[in-house]
Structure formats: structure tokens, C-alpha cells
Enzyme design. Structure first.
Site, mmCIF file in Angstrom:
data_model
loop_
_atom_site.group_PDB
_atom_site.id
_atom_site.type_symbol
_atom_site.label_atom_id
_atom_site.label_comp_id
_atom_site.label_asym_id
_atom_site.label_seq_id
_atom_site.Cartn_x
_atom_site.Cartn_y
_atom_site.Cartn_z
ATOM 1 N N ARG A 29 65.474 10.205 10.715
ATOM 2 C CA ARG A 29 64.653 9.725 11.835
ATOM 3 C C ARG A 29 63.325 9.150 11.385
ATOM 4 O O ARG A 29 62.335 9.204 12.117
ATOM 5 C CB ARG A 29 64.393 10.843 12.858
ATOM 6 N N ARG A 33 59.894 7.995 16.882
ATOM 7 C CA ARG A 33 58.768 8.103 17.816
ATOM 8 C C ARG A 33 57.484 8.675 17.251
ATOM 9 O O ARG A 33 56.442 8.594 17.878
ATOM 10 C CB ARG A 33 59.207 8.931 19.032
ATOM 11 N N ARG A 42 59.055 0.435 21.422
ATOM 12 C CA ARG A 42 59.944 1.147 22.349
ATOM 13 C C ARG A 42 59.445 1.024 23.792
ATOM 14 O O ARG A 42 60.246 1.067 24.728
ATOM 15 C CB ARG A 42 60.002 2.604 21.874
ATOM 16 N N ASP A 78 72.274 4.316 16.573
ATOM 17 C CA ASP A 78 72.544 5.689 16.987
ATOM 18 C C ASP A 78 74.014 6.000 16.755
ATOM 19 O O ASP A 78 74.850 5.086 16.751
ATOM 20 C CB ASP A 78 72.193 5.915 18.461
ATOM 21 N N TYR A 156 79.838 15.042 22.131
ATOM 22 C CA TYR A 156 79.046 14.286 23.119
ATOM 23 C C TYR A 156 79.923 13.650 24.183
ATOM 24 O O TYR A 156 79.555 13.567 25.349
ATOM 25 C CB TYR A 156 78.215 13.197 22.432
HETATM 26 O O1 1CP Z 1 65.468 6.589 11.369
HETATM 27 C C1 1CP Z 1 66.625 6.952 11.518
HETATM 28 O O2 1CP Z 1 67.053 8.073 11.185
HETATM 29 C C2 1CP Z 1 67.623 5.951 12.053
HETATM 30 C C3 1CP Z 1 67.915 6.031 13.443
HETATM 31 C C4 1CP Z 1 68.739 7.143 14.069
HETATM 32 C C5 1CP Z 1 69.760 7.975 13.550
HETATM 33 C C6 1CP Z 1 70.220 8.109 12.125
HETATM 34 C C7 1CP Z 1 68.637 7.433 15.446
HETATM 35 C C8 1CP Z 1 67.675 6.809 16.359
HETATM 36 N N1 1CP Z 1 69.610 8.331 15.776
HETATM 37 C C9 1CP Z 1 70.294 8.706 14.645
HETATM 38 C C10 1CP Z 1 71.425 9.631 14.528
HETATM 39 C C11 1CP Z 1 71.732 10.548 15.647
HETATM 40 N N2 1CP Z 1 71.717 10.322 16.998
HETATM 41 C C12 1CP Z 1 72.219 11.868 15.449
HETATM 42 C C13 1CP Z 1 72.489 12.474 14.100
HETATM 43 C C14 1CP Z 1 71.237 13.050 13.526
HETATM 44 C C15 1CP Z 1 70.771 14.314 14.202
HETATM 45 O O3 1CP Z 1 71.471 15.330 14.090
HETATM 46 O O4 1CP Z 1 69.701 14.247 14.815
HETATM 47 C C16 1CP Z 1 72.428 12.443 16.709
HETATM 48 C C17 1CP Z 1 72.910 13.846 17.014
HETATM 49 C C18 1CP Z 1 72.118 11.459 17.680
HETATM 50 C C19 1CP Z 1 72.204 11.596 19.146
HETATM 51 C C20 1CP Z 1 70.871 11.465 19.729
HETATM 52 N N3 1CP Z 1 70.251 10.256 19.886
HETATM 53 C C21 1CP Z 1 69.975 12.491 20.127
HETATM 54 C C22 1CP Z 1 70.256 14.002 20.122
HETATM 55 C C23 1CP Z 1 70.707 14.433 21.465
HETATM 56 C C24 1CP Z 1 70.999 15.924 21.623
HETATM 57 O O5 1CP Z 1 70.297 16.556 22.430
HETATM 58 O O6 1CP Z 1 71.937 16.439 20.988
HETATM 59 C C25 1CP Z 1 68.801 11.863 20.559
HETATM 60 C C26 1CP Z 1 67.574 12.510 21.136
HETATM 61 C C27 1CP Z 1 68.980 10.458 20.376
HETATM 62 C C28 1CP Z 1 67.985 9.401 20.655
HETATM 63 C C29 1CP Z 1 67.418 8.695 19.483
HETATM 64 N N4 1CP Z 1 68.159 8.174 18.444
HETATM 65 C C30 1CP Z 1 67.296 7.552 17.568
HETATM 66 C C31 1CP Z 1 65.961 7.684 18.079
HETATM 67 C C32 1CP Z 1 64.711 7.109 17.457
HETATM 68 C C33 1CP Z 1 66.050 8.407 19.276
HETATM 69 C C34 1CP Z 1 64.907 8.752 20.229
HETATM 70 C C35 1CP Z 1 65.116 8.068 21.525
HETATM 71 C C36 1CP Z 1 64.017 7.216 22.062
HETATM 72 O O7 1CP Z 1 63.305 6.496 21.341
HETATM 73 O O8 1CP Z 1 63.910 7.243 23.274
#
Ligand code: 1CP
Length: 356
Positions: A29, A33, A42, A78, A156
Site C-alpha cells: 500500500r 492514502r 483521490r 485492486d 469477498y
Molecule cells: O500500493 C499498493 O500496494 C498498490 C495498490 C493496492 C493493492 C496491492 C491497493 C489499492 N489494493 C491492493 C490489494 C488489496 N486490495 C488487498 C490485498 C492486500 C491486503 O491484504 O490489504 C485487499 C484485501 C484488497 C481489498 C481492499 N481494497 C480493501 C480491504 C477490505 C477489507 O475490509 O477486507 C480495501 C480497504 C481496499 C481499498 C483500497 N485498495 C487500494 C487502496 C489505496 C485502497 C483505499 C481506498 C481508497 O482510496 O478509497
């Protein structure tokens, strides 16, 4: 495809078990944010619009690279783009995260899903973002591509959002074992196509996120996760070779999967990511000498003072050793983190030079 020559190959060298000058580091990540410049972008666009617009995805992928001396970029996207490409709606809700308005609730819902072979056309925007980013990186650091592992994606698709127990998704294993396998196979087939497409587009290492490994335990993992993780690594590597592309290292990150490290080490992944609840010495004992380990500082440790971050990094690297090691946090960086504390983390890692 011709790309600029890679100037910093530490991450790829460490992944392949070759000697490095200093320990490579990147952070899950890292495009996110906690960076004000990310929040600015964003505020102007919806999350999935950002993913789907190569210029925007490329811009935020490069933001942490411009700010910090990281050893890799990871493409902004994502894991949930796979269910989207299979025809499911996913919304990113502020403060709540991703939500599926109509999750899968029974096996008959599987008939609503698209075909694995169609996924690549729908995800062309990811490939375009990867190719654009490879050019804009100008060989500064390698570009990581990624996907979710089949069980994590299935979770999911059935839960519709994050869950503490995953009871709805796991109920499928006990009520509908055959249909569970059919769903996992569909996700696996789509994922293999998707990852090969990422390599063709220019990804230089692939990470598979098994973010919900902790919910399975050894028996469910062996039945419903391991065979699909094996298919992914074997098929992707085989198809990449068959297409005459350079071979690329692959990483598996089974978060919360203490119980599965030994089994996962039998697969053809080059790197195994571990979270902060695993002792590095124990992980090394379980995976053996021929895998690279990645991790695992507690993401909360970055709330400490910069001096203490430096000390904790010193201890972490001492535990892992300089070789066959990629420094990272044990999970993604938190949105309220001070970017200067990430800078302290990276600086502390880079102090560790190879003595050989
Ligand atoms: O910088 C990076 O790492 C690249 C971008 C990236 C990656 C690798 C994002 C952007 N998401 C992911 C992978 C991802 N997405 C995973 C695997 C990693 C982990 O375990 O965290 C998972 C589970 C998700 C699903 C997801 N997307 C969640 C988790 C939900 C939950 O409650 O289980 C969330 C909060 C997101 C949103 C998201 N994805 C990425 C960002 C920057 C965000 C934040 C959203 C926003 O900006 O509003």
C-alpha cells in the site's frame, strides 16, 4: 516490448536468491492514502476510475517512488478487479472499503458469472497502466504486478465485504464443496490469464495476496487454497516461458498463515511474505534455505519515534539476515501514517549492506 534498462535490480536479485549490495525494501500500500499527494488525486476521482485510467494509475504508482528511495513500485489497482471482470459490481465506499451490492449467496448464482477467458479483455486497462508505468519509471526500479489468491477473492465474492469470521464464505465449503471448487477453479483460470497478461505488459515480479489465509487452518487450506496456489505459480511460469518472455519471480503472501508456511514452501514461489505475528527464525525453519522471505515489521511500529523505528529495523534485519530477504511491513501501511516515518523505515533498511 522494449523498455528502459533496469538500473536498480536489488529486489529481483533478492527474490532469485542472488547477492545484493543492500537489503531491498518496498511497502504494501505504498501508493495510498497516507500520502497527501495521493489524497489530492483521490479527491478528484472515484477509486475504480483511478484504476481504470492508466494516466491516473501510473501517476499515483510513481508518487511514492518520487518521494522515497524505494526499491520497487507496485502498480496501483485492486485485487477486486477480477470479480468485477467476472461481472460483479463492486463499489468503494468512503470509510467502509469495498462493497459488493449483490454478493454470491447460493451456487445457482455462479451461472451469472462471466468466463475466465473474457477477463483479459476487460482488464486491458491494467495492462495499459503497467506498460505506461514501465516507461515512465525509466528503469529506476522494477514494477510489481499482483492479484488476490482464489480463496481471498472467493471470500469477498460471497461475503460482499470484509468480515471478521468469513462465516458465509466458509459455509460454502461445508454446504457446497463441489461448487466451491468450481468457483475457485474459475477464479484461478481468470487469474492465470490476468497474471500472464501483466507480465506481457511489463510486470517484473508478481505478488499473490492470500490476505485471508488466517481463516482457513491447515485442513481447509490444503483442500481449498493450496491446489489453486500451485496451479497459479506453475501455469503462469509455464505460459510465460512458452511465450518466450523472460522468467519472473513470484511472491505468495499468506497473511495469518503460520500453519501453512511449510506447505506453501513446497510450491514454486520464489518469495514468501510473512506478517508481523510470525517470528523470522521460525519462518526460515519452516520454509528452508531456498526461499526468499519478505516482511514483516508490525505496521503499527511506524507510529514509534524515528530512532525507535531504526532500532526495530536493525533487530528485524538481524533476525532475517541480509540475504534471501526483502524488507517490508507485515501488512499494508496505515492511512494515518506520517510519511516521514516511512522514510525513516526505508533509510534504516538501507543501512544494512552485504558484508560478503
Ligand atoms: O500500493 C499498493 O500496494 C498498490 C495498490 C493496492 C493493492 C496491492 C491497493 C489499492 N489494493 C491492493 C490489494 C488489496 N486490495 C488487498 C490485498 C492486500 C491486503 O491484504 O490489504 C485487499 C484485501 C484488497 C481489498 C481492499 N481494497 C480493501 C480491504 C477490505 C477489507 O475490509 O477486507 C480495501 C480497504 C481496499 C481499498 C483500497 N485498495 C487500494 C487502496 C489505496 C485502497 C483505499 C481506498 C481508497 O482510496 O478509497
Amino acid at each position: 516490448m522494449e523498455f528502459p534498462v533496469l538500473k536498480n535490480d536489488r529486489l529481483l536479485r533478492a527474490a532469485k536468491g542472488e547477492k545484493v549490495d543492500v537489503v531491498p525494501v518496498w511497502v504494501m500500500r505504498q501508493a495510498g492514502r497516507y500520502l497527501p499527494e495521493f489524497r489530492e488525486e483521490r479527491s478528484k476521482a472515484d477509486f475504480f476510475t483511478m484504476c481504470q485510467t492508466p494516466e491516473l494509475a501510473c501517476k499515483v504508482t510513481l508518487q511514492p517512488i518520487e518521494r522515497f528511495p524505494l526499491d520497487a513500485a507496485i502498480i496501483f489497482s485492486d485485487i477486486l478487479v477480477i470479480p468485477q471482470a467476472l461481472g460483479m459490481d463492486v463499489e468503494m465506499r468512503p470509510g467502509e472499503g469495498p462493497v459488493f451490492p449483490s454478493p454470491l449467496s447460493e451456487p445457482s448464482d455462479l451461472s451469472k458469472l462471466g468466463k475466465a477467458s473474457e477477463v483479459c479483455c476487460k482488464l486491458q486497462y491494467v495492462f495499459n497502466a503497467i506498460t505506461l508505468t514501465r516507461h515512465r519509471l525509466q528503469g529506476k526500479v522494477p514494477l510489481i504486478g499482483f492479484c488476490g489468491a482464489p480463496w481471498t477473492i472467493m471470500a469477498y465474492m460471497i461475503e460482499g465485504k470484509g468480515s471478521k469470521t468469513m462465516s458465509k464464505a466458509k459455509s460454502w465449503f461445508y454446504k457446497y464443496p463441489e461448487e466451491s471448487h468450481a468457483l475457485l477453479q474459475l477464479i484461478t483460470d481468470a487469474t492465470i490469464e490476468y497474471l500472464v497478461g501483466q507480465v506481457k505488459a511489463g510486470a517484473q515480479l508478481l505478488q499473490v495476496f492470500e490476505s485471508h489465509a488466517e481463516h482457513l487452518g491447515p485442513y481447509l487450506f490444503k483442500e481449498y487454497a493450496l491446489p489453486y496456489l500451485k496451479l497459479i505459480v506453475d501455469q503462469v511460469k509455464e505460459r510465460v516461458a512458452a511465450q518466450g518472455l523472460d522468467s519472473i519471480p513470484m511472491t505468495i503472501f499468506p497473511k495469518g498463515g503460520h500453519y501453512c508456511l511449510k506447505d506453501v514452501a513446497q510450491l514454486n514461489y520464489d518469495v514468501i511474505g510473512i506478517d508481523w505475528t510470525v517470528d523470522p527464525a521460525k519462518a526460515r525453519e519452516l520454509v528452508g534455505p531456498n526461499k526468499t522471505l519478505q516482511g514483516n515489521l508490525d505496521p503499527c511500529a511506524l507510529y514509534a519515534s524515528k530512532d525507535n523505528i531504526s532500532k526495530m529495523v536493525q533487530e528485524m534485519v538481524n533476525r532475517f539476515g541480509v540475504h534471501r530477504y526483502i524488507a517490508n511491513l507485515g501488512h499494508g501501511i496505515y492511512p494515518d501514517m506520517d510519511p516521514e516515518h516511512l522514510a525513516a523505515f526505508i533509510e534504516a533498511v538501507h543501512k544494512h549492506e552485504s558484508k560478503e
